[in-house]
Each structure stands twice: as structure tokens, then as C-alpha cells.
Design an enzyme around this catalytic site. Structure first.
Site, PDB file in Angstrom:
ATOM      1  N   HIS A 181     -17.033  22.520  32.841  1.00 39.63           N
ATOM      2  CA  HIS A 181     -17.651  23.233  32.328  1.00 39.63           C
ATOM      3  C   HIS A 181     -19.234  23.252  32.717  1.00 39.63           C
ATOM      4  O   HIS A 181     -20.288  23.404  31.958  1.00 39.63           O
ATOM      5  CB  HIS A 181     -17.586  22.645  30.901  1.00 39.63           C
ATOM      6  CG  HIS A 181     -18.185  21.188  30.542  1.00 39.63           C
ATOM      7  ND1 HIS A 181     -17.219  20.537  31.701  1.00 39.63           N
ATOM      8  CD2 HIS A 181     -19.016  20.504  30.144  1.00 39.63           C
ATOM      9  CE1 HIS A 181     -17.872  19.036  31.255  1.00 39.63           C
ATOM     10  NE2 HIS A 181     -18.830  19.429  29.949  1.00 39.63           N
ATOM     11  N   ASP A 182     -19.357  22.700  33.396  1.00 41.76           N
ATOM     12  CA  ASP A 182     -21.183  22.539  33.576  1.00 41.76           C
ATOM     13  C   ASP A 182     -21.142  22.927  35.259  1.00 41.76           C
ATOM     14  O   ASP A 182     -23.234  23.379  35.218  1.00 41.76           O
ATOM     15  CB  ASP A 182     -21.186  20.889  34.249  1.00 41.76           C
ATOM     16  CG  ASP A 182     -20.953  20.250  33.244  1.00 41.76           C
ATOM     17  OD1 ASP A 182     -21.322  20.717  32.189  1.00 41.76           O
ATOM     18  OD2 ASP A 182     -20.627  18.975  32.942  1.00 41.76           O
ATOM     19  N   GLU A 188     -16.539  10.770  35.927  1.00 36.05           N
ATOM     20  CA  GLU A 188     -17.594  11.789  36.191  1.00 36.05           C
ATOM     21  C   GLU A 188     -18.323  10.784  37.214  1.00 36.05           C
ATOM     22  O   GLU A 188     -19.638  10.305  36.897  1.00 36.05           O
ATOM     23  CB  GLU A 188     -17.822  12.795  34.426  1.00 36.05           C
ATOM     24  CG  GLU A 188     -18.851  13.842  35.433  1.00 36.05           C
ATOM     25  CD  GLU A 188     -19.819  14.525  34.468  1.00 36.05           C
ATOM     26  OE1 GLU A 188     -20.126  15.256  34.522  1.00 36.05           O
ATOM     27  OE2 GLU A 188     -19.915  13.694  33.679  1.00 36.05           O
ATOM     28  N   ASP A 213     -18.026  10.319  30.324  1.00 37.17           N
ATOM     29  CA  ASP A 213     -19.543  10.954  31.488  1.00 37.17           C
ATOM     30  C   ASP A 213     -20.104  10.077  32.086  1.00 37.17           C
ATOM     31  O   ASP A 213     -20.065   9.278  32.195  1.00 37.17           O
ATOM     32  CB  ASP A 213     -19.438  11.622  29.721  1.00 37.17           C
ATOM     33  CG  ASP A 213     -20.643  13.002  30.198  1.00 37.17           C
ATOM     34  OD1 ASP A 213     -20.541  13.500  30.042  1.00 37.17           O
ATOM     35  OD2 ASP A 213     -21.977  12.677  29.453  1.00 37.17           O
TER      36      ASP A 213
HETATM   37  C1  GLC Z   1     -22.296  15.034  31.644  1.00 36.89           C
HETATM   38  C2  GLC Z   1     -21.671  16.419  30.803  1.00 36.89           C
HETATM   39  C3  GLC Z   1     -22.611  17.212  30.822  1.00 36.89           C
HETATM   40  C4  GLC Z   1     -23.196  16.995  29.050  1.00 36.89           C
HETATM   41  C5  GLC Z   1     -24.129  15.660  30.153  1.00 36.89           C
HETATM   42  C6  GLC Z   1     -24.739  14.765  29.336  1.00 36.89           C
HETATM   43  O1  GLC Z   1     -23.142  16.031  32.863  1.00 36.89           O
HETATM   44  O2  GLC Z   1     -20.692  17.177  31.519  1.00 36.89           O
HETATM   45  O3  GLC Z   1     -21.467  18.853  29.905  1.00 36.89           O
HETATM   46  O4  GLC Z   1     -24.141  17.959  29.207  1.00 36.89           O
HETATM   47  O5  GLC Z   1     -23.062  14.774  30.737  1.00 36.89           O
HETATM   48  O6  GLC Z   1     -23.421  14.489  28.520  1.00 36.89           O
END
Ligand code: GLC
Length: 532
Positions: free
Chosen positions: A326-327, A265, A202
Site C-alpha cells: 500500500h506504499d 517492515e 510497522d
Molecule cells: C509504514 C506504513 C506506511 C505508514 C508508515 C508510518 O511504512 O506501511 O503506510 O505511513 O509506516 O506509520
């Protein structure tokens, strides 16, 4: 599997958002046993690996991205025994399991943070990022939270502020502290010993912040309607050079076990993104390539973006593509139901490892969430400008029974309106459905290594058609995608003997084509050019 190539180069990854996948214990929220129960559906679809969004113990302020124990399963999702059974059953079916690793921040309920917060002299004080107030009072600098407001939260008991890039209940860990690094390496080992095949890390580009805590500069391009944190350029809070040292350490940890995959990510422009392969490729194996998540949907633009990405890859860097997560808003919501099929063909025929977001194989829509049902903390903190993520997180649509077969009780988020017709059971029966397109494309990918491992060569491009070759040894496939809703024609190479392997329209699979091929509106074709 493919000679000396690692498994993940020819694999297709499927992202599961566990809260919305399958409920088995009647709480309206998906769980681990639900994933285990649905493994046959994933086999039927034809994916090779699943990445499961966080299932660890969490107060669920950010739905699992706020972890209070990195080495335990949250009771909402089940037990450690359920988890072990899931890995065993997935592996027995040849499916790899990738977990979400959230190292940038923990929950404020994590024992580490509780101890850190307890006093200025706590042994874990320096595990998080604590600063004195600015000389005149107030936050130490101008850093902003991604989820709205200052990134600094005052702790009255100890008179200092802590930094949180996201919610104030998600304090950032201090990755400059070797004890944090050591503790997190042990977390990775813990899950790898359980048999996990890899991690999606993440917000990996956030891990290191400026040592001098300098103010971020204003963003001259900021405009109203964008999230407030974008008013500043995150120069001193993300993508710092030292982050690559930390990632190198994570990679070495993962390499202690054979065949493990590390995905990062990273939301950055291509030229910054590719740095995350690391020097001598000692970074993440796959820095997630999100270019398609926000791409303008026209052939010229897509072609340019593919060429730019291919050109930017370092030697030995393996590409990857993502169409949804999911974002971000659902692909069918962005380009329409019919183009979603063309988008699927693009995702599954580009060079590199594709990641499918659960539900996109059904063309699930972006759902309008009524105000009183909003659950996403981002939308709650920054309302009204369309940042809400609930609309792409609605429950999977399995069949026409109550609650789409997702749950026997009311689900935590509303179902999309189309669930009675648009569900796995129905689409499976319809040869022309997007689900069957995904299945056919995944099957052809297995039969034709040119699609997973072959080279990429653009053929022609105009405003409306995107066409490229994928080639491996004497196998040559031409992919033609019609980005419009009207018919389009494309002249094939002189003397080509070609056969349609997959059409988004299905009826044409197996047809021979010669001279000029005509595509219906919103049609895509995979054509075998070496066929006689
Ligand atoms: C990443 C996740 C997201 C989350 C964020 C903070 O972007 O994909 O869903 O809210 O990190 O952890």
C-alpha cells in the site's frame, strides 16, 4: 502441515488494505464485515493467510497508521464483535489472520501521549521522546521527518520538542523505556488471545534512536526530486544495534503463544536486512524482502538480486518476497499489464513466503489521482515529486455493478478507469486472465511442495530470459520467464521429458516439451522436468 515446518513457510500471504477492500455500511470506506463477506473469494483465489493493514482506533491522519487505542477497533471498520466474527470465519475456512502492529509511534490523540504532553513531570513524559530546544533555540538537532520537514515539533505549553519520524500527529514512542515495552507486549498478548496468528510490524527498523541525539550526516548522493528527508543519511535514527534487543523481546512475546508469525517492515539493503532474522534467529521470522518493489525489470538484474538475497540469508533464515504493497506503485504500473503476469509467476515460484497485495491479482493499475482527490498526507506534505500513495490504494474491482461492487456510495478514493472490464467477476470467466493465472499458480503451489519448499538453482540467464529450477526430492520444476515482448527460445537439458504445468498463456498447460522450448512475448512457464 509439512512435518515439523511452521505453517508460514509454505503459506501465501495476501495483504488487505481494509479501507479499499469491501464496504458494507455505505460510507465509501471498506470495513471488517466486508472482509468477512469476501472470504469465499479469498478461498477461491487460494491464499492461506491475510494480513490486514491497521483497523485500530485512529484519527486516520495516516489512515490507521496513527493509532489512538491499540486494543480497540475503529468504528469506521466496525466493532470488536465484527472483528471476532472475522477471525472465527477465517479460521473456520483455514485462513490465518495477521494484524498490523504499529509500535514506533502512536497518534497524538492516544491517551498515553495526551498524558505525556500534559506536563514535564507527567508519569508518562518519558514514554515519548522529548528534548529541550537547541541552545540557541530551534529544534534539538537536524533530524528530518519521512513525511517532510523537521522531525521535531515544539510544544509551547511545556517548552520542549517531541520527535516524530512521520507526521507531527504521530509522535514516536520511547522504546528505551521499559514501561513502554511492557505496555506493548500486553497489546500483542491481547490480540493473540483473540486468536490472531501473527503481526506485521510497522517500520520496525525505526524503533530505537541514538541516545546522544547526534545530527544525521548529509547524504552526498541526494538529488532534487527525491523526498527531502533523504538529504540526510538516517545513521542515528534507524537501524541502530540496540533495535535487535527490542525485537528479541517482541519475538519472545509472540513465542509465548504457539505457531505465531512475526514479520518486520524493513527498507534496508540486503546485507542490513538479513540482520533482522536476529542472532540465533531470535528476531522476526520474516524481515520483509522488498527487493522486487524497485527492481529494474530485466533478467540479469533480477537474477543477480535473487542470488544476492539467497546468498545473504543466514542459516535457518526463511526467505520471502513482496511485489507490491500500500506504499509503493502497483506492479502493473511499473512493468505493464502483460509483464505483471510474468511478475506474478516470479513471485509465486521463488523460494520463500510470498505476499500478494490486494488487487495485484487483477493487474490493477497505478491510478493517477486528480489533485483535488489526493488523500495521502505524504503527497500533501511533499507534493509534486510522485510520492503519493493513493494511486495504489484505490478500491478493489469486484464486478461491473455500480462502483465496481466495492460500495453503494462514492468511494473514498476514485476507482481505476478500467474497472468495468477489469474486475473479479469478469476476469474469473476469462481462462487467460491474470486472476486465473494467480489461481492456477496457487493451486500448483499446493500440489507441488517443490514450489514452496524446494531448493532454488539458477539455470540460465541472459538479458531476456530468467530460468531457474525448484527441486524437492525427485520433483524438479523449471521456471522460465520471458522478460521481453518478443518470442524467446530456451534449450532444455539433454534428454529431458518435460511437461508444461502452468503457462501465463494458459492454452499450453499440459503440453509436452522437448529439446528447445519457445516462449511467446511476455510468457512465463512452469515446467515439470520429471514428467514422462
Ligand atoms: C509504514 C506504513 C506506511 C505508514 C508508515 C508510518 O511504512 O506501511 O503506510 O505511513 O509506516 O506509520
Amino acid at each position: 502441515m509439512n512435518g515439523s515446518r511452521p505453517w508460514w513457510q509454505s503459506a501465501v500471504i495476501y495483504q488487505i488494505y481494509p479501507r479499499s477492500f469491501q464496504d458494507t455500511n455505505d460510507d465509501g470506506i471498506g470495513d471488517l464485515n466486508g472482509i468477512t463477506q469476501r472470504l469465499p473469494d479469498l478461498i477461491d483465489l487460494g491464499v492461506d493467510a491475510i494480513w490486514i493493514s491497521p483497523i485500530f482506533r485512529s484519527p486516520m491522519k495516516d489512515f490507521g497508521y496513527d493509532i489512538s487505542d491499540y486494543v480497540d477497533v475503529d468504528p469506521i471498520f466496525g466493532t470488536m464483535a465484527d472483528f471476532e466474527r472475522l477471525i472465527a470465519e477465517a479460521h473456520a475456512r483455514g485462513i490465518k489472520v495477521i494484524l498490523d502492529f504499529v509500535p514506533n509511534h502512536s497518534s497524538d490523540q492516544h491517551a498515553w501521549f495526551l498524558e505525556s504532553r500534559a506536563s514535564r513531570t507527567s508519569a508518562k513524559r518519558d514514554w515519548y521522546i522529548w528534548r529541550d530546544p537547541a541552545p540557541g533555540g530551534g529544534p534539538p538537532n537536524n533530524w528530518l521527518s519521512e513525511f517532510g520537514g523537521s522531525a521535531w515539533e515544539f510544544d509551547a505549553a511545556t517548552g520542549q520538542y517531541y520527535y516524530h519520524a512521520f507526521l507531527n500527529s504521530q509522535p514516536d514512542l520511547n522504546w528505551r523505556n521499559p514501561e513502554v515495552v511492557a505496555a506493548m507486549r500486553d497489546v500483542l498478548r491481547f490480540w493473540m488471545r483473540k486468536g490472531i496468528d501473527g503481526f506485521r510490524v510497522d517500520v520496525i527498523w525505526h524503533l530505537i534512536k541514538d541516545r546522544q541525539f547526534r545530527d544525521n550526516p548529509p547524504n552526498p548522493n541526494y538529488h532534487a526530486g527525491r523526498p527531502p528527508n533523504e538529504a540526510l543519511i538516517p545513521l542515528y535514527t534507524t537501524d541502530l544495534p540496540e533495535v535487535h534487543d527490542v525485537i528479541g523481546t517482541l519475538r519472545r512475546t509472540v513465542d509465548e503463544f504457539p505457531d505465531r508469525l512475526l514479520i518486520g517492515e524493513i527498507y534496508l539493503p540486503v546485507e542490513r536486512l538479513v540482520a533482522y532474522y536476529g542472532r540465533d534467529l531470535g528476531g522476526v521470522h520474516l524481515p520483509f524482502n522488498f527487493a522486487l518493489l524497485s527492481a529494474r525489470w530485466d533478467a540479469k538484474h533480477l537474477q543477480a538480486l535473487i542470488t544476492e538475497y539467497e546468498g545473504a540469508l543466514p542459516k535457518g533464515g526463511w526467505p520471502n518476497w513482496v511485489l507490491g504493497n500500500h506504499d509503493r506503485p502497483r506492479i502493473a504500473g511499473r512493468v505493464g499489464q502483460r509483464q505483471a503476469a510474468v511478475a506474478a509467476m516470479l513471485l509465486l515460484t521463488l523460494r520463500g513466503t510470498p505476499t500478494i497485495y490486494n488487487g495485484d491479482e487483477l493487474g490493477m493499475p497505478q491510478v493517477d489521482i486528480p489533485r483535488h482527490r489526493v488523500r495521502d498526507p505524504f503527497e500533501r506534505n511533499v507534493p509534486g515529486i510522485g510520492v503519493g500513495r493513493d494511486g495504489c490504494r484505490t478500491p478493489m474491482q469486484w464486478d461491473s455493478s455500480r462502483n465496481a461492487g466495492f460500495s453503494r456510495v462514492d468511494p473514498w478514493l476514485p476507482l481505476a478507469d478500467d474497472w468495468r472490464s477489469n474486475n473479479v467477476a469478469n476476469l474469473r470467466e476469462d481462462a487467460l486472465s491474470i486472476l486465473n493465472l494467480y489461481r492456477r499458480l496457487l493451486r500448483v503451489r499446493k500440489e507441488r511442495p517443490a514450489l514452496s519448499l524446494g531448493s532454488y538453482r539458477p539455470y540460465v540467464v541472459d538479458e531476456d530470459l530468467l530460468a531457474y529450477y525448484r527441486e524437492l526430492n525427485d520433483s524438479r520444476l523449471l521456471i522460465v520467464l520471458n522478460l521481453t515482448d518478443g518470442p524467446q527460445a530456451l534449450k532444455l537439458e539433454e534428454g529431458a521429458h518435460a511437461r508444461i504445468l502452468v503457462s501465463t498463456e494458459a492454452k499450453r498447460d499440459g503440453d509436452l516439451v522437448k529439446g528447445t522450448v519457445t516462449l511467446a512475448g511476455d510468457e512465463g512457464l512452469v515446467i515439470d522436468m520429471a514428467s514422462r
